[in-house]
Write a protein that holds these residues in place. Sequence first.
Motif, PDB file in Angstrom:
ATOM      1  N   ALA A 165      67.093  23.340  87.917  1.00  0.00           N
ATOM      2  CA  ALA A 165      67.446  22.342  87.116  1.00  0.00           C
ATOM      3  C   ALA A 165      65.796  21.641  87.187  1.00  0.00           C
ATOM      4  CB  ALA A 165      67.847  20.324  87.189  1.00  0.00           C
ATOM      5  N   GLY A 166      65.047  21.215  88.778  1.00  0.00           N
ATOM      6  CA  GLY A 166      63.581  20.839  89.719  1.00  0.00           C
ATOM      7  C   GLY A 166      63.520  19.638  88.862  1.00  0.00           C
ATOM      8  N   GLY A 167      62.348  19.057  89.530  1.00  0.00           N
ATOM      9  CA  GLY A 167      62.311  17.445  89.816  1.00  0.00           C
ATOM     10  C   GLY A 167      63.394  16.438  89.581  1.00  0.00           C
ATOM     11  N   ARG A 168      62.618  15.223  89.849  1.00  0.00           N
ATOM     12  CA  ARG A 168      63.103  14.053  89.785  1.00  0.00           C
ATOM     13  C   ARG A 168      64.586  13.721  88.128  1.00  0.00           C
ATOM     14  NH1 ARG A 168      61.893   8.837  88.925  1.00  0.00           N
ATOM     15  NH2 ARG A 168      62.539   7.238  90.638  1.00  0.00           N
ATOM     16  N   LEU A 169      65.605  13.432  88.502  1.00  0.00           N
ATOM     17  CA  LEU A 169      66.722  13.223  87.575  1.00  0.00           C
ATOM     18  C   LEU A 169      67.042  11.888  87.064  1.00  0.00           C
ATOM     19  CD1 LEU A 169      68.901  16.273  87.329  1.00  0.00           C
ATOM     20  CD2 LEU A 169      67.217  16.201  86.268  1.00  0.00           C
ATOM     21  N   SER A 170      66.651  10.959  86.533  1.00  0.00           N
ATOM     22  CA  SER A 170      67.063   9.329  86.342  1.00  0.00           C
ATOM     23  C   SER A 170      68.095   9.459  84.881  1.00  0.00           C
ATOM     24  CB  SER A 170      65.920   8.504  86.660  1.00  0.00           C
ATOM     25  OG  SER A 170      64.551   9.302  85.712  1.00  0.00           O
ATOM     26  N   TRP A 171      67.963   8.361  84.973  1.00  0.00           N
ATOM     27  CA  TRP A 171      68.545   7.650  82.873  1.00  0.00           C
ATOM     28  C   TRP A 171      68.238   6.166  83.661  1.00  0.00           C
ATOM     29  CZ3 TRP A 171      72.414   8.276  87.280  1.00  0.00           C
ATOM     30  CH2 TRP A 171      73.125   6.958  87.728  1.00  0.00           C
ATOM     31  N   THR A 172      67.891   5.647  82.242  1.00  0.00           N
ATOM     32  CA  THR A 172      67.713   3.892  81.808  1.00  0.00           C
ATOM     33  C   THR A 172      68.696   3.409  81.622  1.00  0.00           C
ATOM     34  OG1 THR A 172      65.936   4.815  80.791  1.00  0.00           O
ATOM     35  CG2 THR A 172      66.924   2.880  79.978  1.00  0.00           C
ATOM     36  N   GLU A 173      69.106   2.243  82.547  1.00  0.00           N
ATOM     37  CA  GLU A 173      70.321   1.969  82.882  1.00  0.00           C
ATOM     38  C   GLU A 173      70.154   0.518  82.408  1.00  0.00           C
ATOM     39  OE1 GLU A 173      73.969   0.800  82.937  1.00  0.00           O
ATOM     40  OE2 GLU A 173      73.433   2.275  83.839  1.00  0.00           O
ATOM     41  N   GLY A 174      71.125  -0.277  80.621  1.00  0.00           N
ATOM     42  CA  GLY A 174      70.483  -1.315  79.954  1.00  0.00           C
ATOM     43  C   GLY A 174      72.015  -2.193  80.841  1.00  0.00           C
ATOM     44  N   GLY A 175      73.052  -1.464  81.473  1.00  0.00           N
ATOM     45  CA  GLY A 175      73.459  -2.645  82.140  1.00  0.00           C
ATOM     46  C   GLY A 175      73.766  -2.881  83.835  1.00  0.00           C
ATOM     47  N   SER A 176      74.511  -2.246  84.461  1.00  0.00           N
ATOM     48  CA  SER A 176      73.803  -2.625  86.541  1.00  0.00           C
ATOM     49  C   SER A 176      75.024  -1.287  86.656  1.00  0.00           C
ATOM     50  CB  SER A 176      73.907  -4.426  86.655  1.00  0.00           C
ATOM     51  OG  SER A 176      75.212  -4.261  86.575  1.00  0.00           O
ATOM     52  N   GLY A 177      74.479  -1.753  87.652  1.00  0.00           N
ATOM     53  CA  GLY A 177      75.507  -0.469  88.716  1.00  0.00           C
ATOM     54  C   GLY A 177      76.528  -1.377  89.563  1.00  0.00           C
ATOM     55  N   PRO A 178      77.349  -0.965  90.579  1.00  0.00           N
ATOM     56  CA  PRO A 178      78.077  -1.484  91.753  1.00  0.00           C
ATOM     57  C   PRO A 178      77.093  -2.304  92.603  1.00  0.00           C
ATOM     58  CG  PRO A 178      78.324   0.848  90.500  1.00  0.00           C
ATOM     59  CD  PRO A 178      77.950   0.935  90.585  1.00  0.00           C
ATOM     60  N   GLY A 179      75.497  -1.776  92.590  1.00  0.00           N
ATOM     61  CA  GLY A 179      74.891  -2.567  93.662  1.00  0.00           C
ATOM     62  C   GLY A 179      73.983  -3.289  93.099  1.00  0.00           C
ATOM     63  N   GLY A 180      73.589  -3.197  91.596  1.00  0.00           N
ATOM     64  CA  GLY A 180      73.125  -4.139  90.464  1.00  0.00           C
ATOM     65  C   GLY A 180      71.747  -3.483  89.911  1.00  0.00           C
ATOM     66  N   GLU A 181      71.746  -2.316  89.942  1.00  0.00           N
ATOM     67  CA  GLU A 181      70.830  -1.466  89.645  1.00  0.00           C
ATOM     68  C   GLU A 181      70.968  -1.362  88.320  1.00  0.00           C
ATOM     69  OE1 GLU A 181      73.207   1.062  93.174  1.00  0.00           O
ATOM     70  OE2 GLU A 181      74.144  -0.096  91.673  1.00  0.00           O
ATOM     71  N   THR A 182      69.561  -1.348  88.242  1.00  0.00           N
ATOM     72  CA  THR A 182      69.846  -1.624  86.822  1.00  0.00           C
ATOM     73  C   THR A 182      67.738  -0.416  86.207  1.00  0.00           C
ATOM     74  OG1 THR A 182      69.466  -2.610  84.356  1.00  0.00           O
ATOM     75  CG2 THR A 182      68.561  -3.532  86.779  1.00  0.00           C
ATOM     76  N   GLY A 183      67.537  -0.372  85.549  1.00  0.00           N
ATOM     77  CA  GLY A 183      66.698  -0.062  84.843  1.00  0.00           C
ATOM     78  C   GLY A 183      66.500   1.482  84.563  1.00  0.00           C
ATOM     79  N   GLU A 184      65.811   2.564  85.403  1.00  0.00           N
ATOM     80  CA  GLU A 184      65.041   3.284  85.514  1.00  0.00           C
ATOM     81  C   GLU A 184      66.176   4.000  86.924  1.00  0.00           C
ATOM     82  OE1 GLU A 184      62.412   7.911  86.665  1.00  0.00           O
ATOM     83  OE2 GLU A 184      61.753   5.626  86.731  1.00  0.00           O
ATOM     84  N   VAL A 185      67.333   4.280  86.903  1.00  0.00           N
ATOM     85  CA  VAL A 185      68.099   4.669  87.996  1.00  0.00           C
ATOM     86  C   VAL A 185      68.210   6.681  88.169  1.00  0.00           C
ATOM     87  CG1 VAL A 185      70.789   4.752  88.908  1.00  0.00           C
ATOM     88  CG2 VAL A 185      69.552   2.911  86.870  1.00  0.00           C
ATOM     89  N   VAL A 186      67.641   6.092  89.636  1.00  0.00           N
ATOM     90  CA  VAL A 186      67.311   7.901  89.771  1.00  0.00           C
ATOM     91  C   VAL A 186      68.758   8.424  90.712  1.00  0.00           C
ATOM     92  CG1 VAL A 186      66.894   9.686  92.147  1.00  0.00           C
ATOM     93  CG2 VAL A 186      65.698   7.162  91.336  1.00  0.00           C
ATOM     94  N   ALA A 187      69.080   9.895  89.871  1.00  0.00           N
ATOM     95  CA  ALA A 187      70.480  10.420  89.802  1.00  0.00           C
ATOM     96  C   ALA A 187      70.812  10.711  90.976  1.00  0.00           C
ATOM     97  CB  ALA A 187      70.334  11.604  88.231  1.00  0.00           C
ATOM     98  N   THR A 188      71.746  10.947  91.757  1.00  0.00           N
ATOM     99  CA  THR A 188      72.169  11.784  93.162  1.00  0.00           C
ATOM    100  C   THR A 188      73.292  12.767  92.675  1.00  0.00           C
ATOM    101  OG1 THR A 188      73.653   9.961  93.824  1.00  0.00           O
ATOM    102  CG2 THR A 188      71.070   9.678  94.303  1.00  0.00           C
ATOM    103  N   PRO A 189      72.664  14.007  92.252  1.00  0.00           N
ATOM    104  CA  PRO A 189      74.046  14.855  92.249  1.00  0.00           C
ATOM    105  C   PRO A 189      75.128  15.361  93.439  1.00  0.00           C
ATOM    106  CG  PRO A 189      72.296  15.926  91.156  1.00  0.00           C
ATOM    107  CD  PRO A 189      71.685  14.539  91.410  1.00  0.00           C
ATOM    108  N   ALA A 190      73.506  15.536  93.354  1.00  0.00           N
ATOM    109  CA  ALA A 190      74.075  16.779  95.443  1.00  0.00           C
ATOM    110  C   ALA A 190      75.105  15.390  95.770  1.00  0.00           C
ATOM    111  CB  ALA A 190      73.226  17.202  96.064  1.00  0.00           C
TER     112      ALA A 190
END
Length: 291
Positions: A165-190
């Motif tokens: 896949a290479g490079g940095r993976l992320s997505w745009t978050e319009g809601g929020s994650g458990p830690g309040g993550e919003t906006g561009e969120v870096v994906a951590t599939p590992a």
Amino acid sequence: MTRPVFRFAPSPNGELHLGHAYSALLNADLAEAAQGRLLLRIEDIDIARCTPEYEEGIYRDLAWLGLSWEEPVRRQSDHFDDYHAALERLIDEDIVYPAFMSRGEVRAKIADAEAEGRAWPRDPDGTPLYPTDERRLSARARKRRMADGDPFAWRLDVDAALSIAGGRLSWTEGGSGPGGETGEVVATPAAWGDVVLARKDTPTSYHLSVVIDDALQGVTHVVRGRDLFHATSVHRLLQALLGLAAPICFHHDLILGDDGRKLSKTRNDTALAALCDAGLTPVDIRRMVGL
């Protein structure tokens, strides 16, 4: 101008409850506000637990809530060929491998490691990661075991997948994650290790089928519960590997029971049919879920 596409995607393995009502109504409200489209998808890959009766209940309950959706409804069990084609592509690229270890063998390996004082890595849900030993099995050994009929699951070699896949993976978050993550969120599939993409008795997994469905249906906005926030990292990796677009995500709050736990079909929590029978109205349901 292309209209935004939203989707509500329940599984017919139990009755819909207040948590489902909140997600369905929120999808509909956001689609209306964006002048978008609302799709309904029946996620019935688990053919052992999903039933026509529960599927009919989904249509009944959503209609009672006053929702409408585009036809035809996509039923995952009608599209196993789509998921198989994607799986074959990943197998051909040698980033998916047959994993033969039983649950008992995995537990024993983890127990041995922990007895030696080694902490075993766990995924964001707290489940121990699958051992990576079988990544190194030779092609000949794999074919022999498969030919012998040994049970196995197809697992994603996450390290090999990230390399491709290479490079940095992320997505745009319009809601929020458990830690309040919003906006561009870096994906951590590992963090999820070598996830299952298919089994002998279920020819796809949630992770694989959902990214294929969203792409084929042109979904632009994925609105779902916060309990699936971390799983989005796996979905971003699969989307990158398969050349699929990444929808905008909106992970919403969960509706909790009196005990503070998220609602569950297995506990028959606040089933919509029961609330309807008790005389509640769709307006009452909107008030109960905070809409």
